[in-house]
Design an enzyme around this catalytic site. Structure first.
Site, short mmCIF file in Angstrom:
data_model
loop_
_atom_site.label_atom_id
_atom_site.label_comp_id
_atom_site.label_asym_id
_atom_site.label_seq_id
_atom_site.Cartn_x
_atom_site.Cartn_y
_atom_site.Cartn_z
N ALA A 36 -1.06 37.72 -33.68
CA ALA A 36 -2.04 38.81 -33.61
C ALA A 36 -3.32 38.44 -34.35
O ALA A 36 -4.43 38.75 -33.88
CB ALA A 36 -1.44 40.10 -34.19
N ASP A 39 -5.18 35.93 -32.24
CA ASP A 39 -5.79 36.62 -31.10
C ASP A 39 -7.07 37.34 -31.50
O ASP A 39 -8.04 37.39 -30.74
CB ASP A 39 -4.82 37.60 -30.47
CG ASP A 39 -3.68 36.91 -29.72
OD1 ASP A 39 -3.80 35.70 -29.44
OD2 ASP A 39 -2.67 37.59 -29.43
N LEU A 86 -1.81 34.15 -20.00
CA LEU A 86 -2.12 35.56 -19.73
C LEU A 86 -3.02 36.12 -20.81
O LEU A 86 -2.98 35.68 -21.96
CB LEU A 86 -0.81 36.37 -19.68
CG LEU A 86 0.20 35.95 -18.62
CD1 LEU A 86 1.48 36.76 -18.80
CD2 LEU A 86 -0.37 36.16 -17.24
N GLU A 116 8.69 45.34 -19.94
CA GLU A 116 9.83 44.75 -20.62
C GLU A 116 9.35 44.16 -21.93
O GLU A 116 8.15 43.92 -22.13
CB GLU A 116 10.49 43.68 -19.76
CG GLU A 116 9.58 42.58 -19.32
CD GLU A 116 10.23 41.61 -18.34
OE1 GLU A 116 9.99 40.40 -18.50
OE2 GLU A 116 10.96 42.05 -17.44
N LYS A 118 8.45 41.54 -24.70
CA LYS A 118 7.93 40.18 -24.62
C LYS A 118 8.83 39.28 -25.47
O LYS A 118 9.06 39.54 -26.64
CB LYS A 118 6.51 40.12 -25.16
CG LYS A 118 5.92 38.72 -25.11
CD LYS A 118 4.54 38.69 -25.72
CE LYS A 118 3.89 37.34 -25.59
NZ LYS A 118 4.54 36.29 -26.36
#
Length: 200
Positions: A36, A39, A86, A116, A118
């Site tokens: 995170a 990202d 992705l 669902e 990850k």
């Protein structure tokens, strides 16, 4: 003037940080920050490159997937079809924007969604020639990965031969993800003294 007041300086700093963390994760196999947090760095760089297009460069980490895949252990493999990554949706607004893009792309056709958990794993490219398993490669930077054929061949569940008409007639590349439960990873890592769980 601080980096926050100078977009060019902030872009340079972000690229340096992202390159550092990519190397820690992809090359050294020793990440220092969580996914995170990584990202967030990439998102900030993307935002700055969007706001200041003159700062975009061909070597920006925003144009690549992952880091340098080459190591002394495994031979490089050039992917026949690039293995892209992705995008993330970090909040409800981004998820809604993604849903809107999907709806526009379907031109009025109804969309069905499945959610669902990850499971983080290792992306693999599996190549079959005339139905026979011949190569496995990691994603690497999306263009070049590492040859892990010998390792993957030991996976009992991997079909070594596929008899479908499509696979027997030609060369076929399949993208798969491999993952293992944490307890199994601890058992695998114990002999080498590895006791930490990867953060990214």
């Amino acid at each position: 003037m601080s980096d926050s007041d100078d977009p060019a300086a902030r872009v340079a700093d972000l690229r340096k940080q992202i390159a550092y963390h990519n190397e820690r994760y992809h090359t050294l196999d020793s990440p220092e920050i969580a996914d995170a947090d990584f990202d967030l760095l990439v998102r900030e760089l993307l935002r700055l490159e969007t706001d200041y297009p003159e700062l975009v460069s061909a070597d920006s980490p925003t144009t690549k997937v992952g880091g340098a895949p080459l190591s002394a252990t495994f031979a490089p493999v050039v992917h026949r079809v690039p293995m892209t990554s992705l995008d993330n949706a970090m909040d409800e607004a981004e998820l809604t924007q993604w849903g809107d893009r999907v709806a526009r792309g379907l031109a009025g056709e109804p969309a069905t969604f499945v959610c669902e958990l990850k499971i983080d794993g290792l992306a693999m490219s599996l190549r079959y020639e005339n139905g026979k398993f011949v190569q496995a490669a990691t994603r690497g930077d999306g263009r070049i990965g590492e040859d892990v054929t010998a390792n993957v061949a030991t996976i009992a569940a991997l079909p070594k031969l596929i008899r479908s008409a499509e696979m027997v007639r030609s060369s076929s590349v399949r993208r798969k993800n491999s993952a293992a439960p944490i307890d199994e990873l601890r058992t695998i890592n114990a002999p080498s003294g590895i006791s930490t769980i990867r953060l990214r």
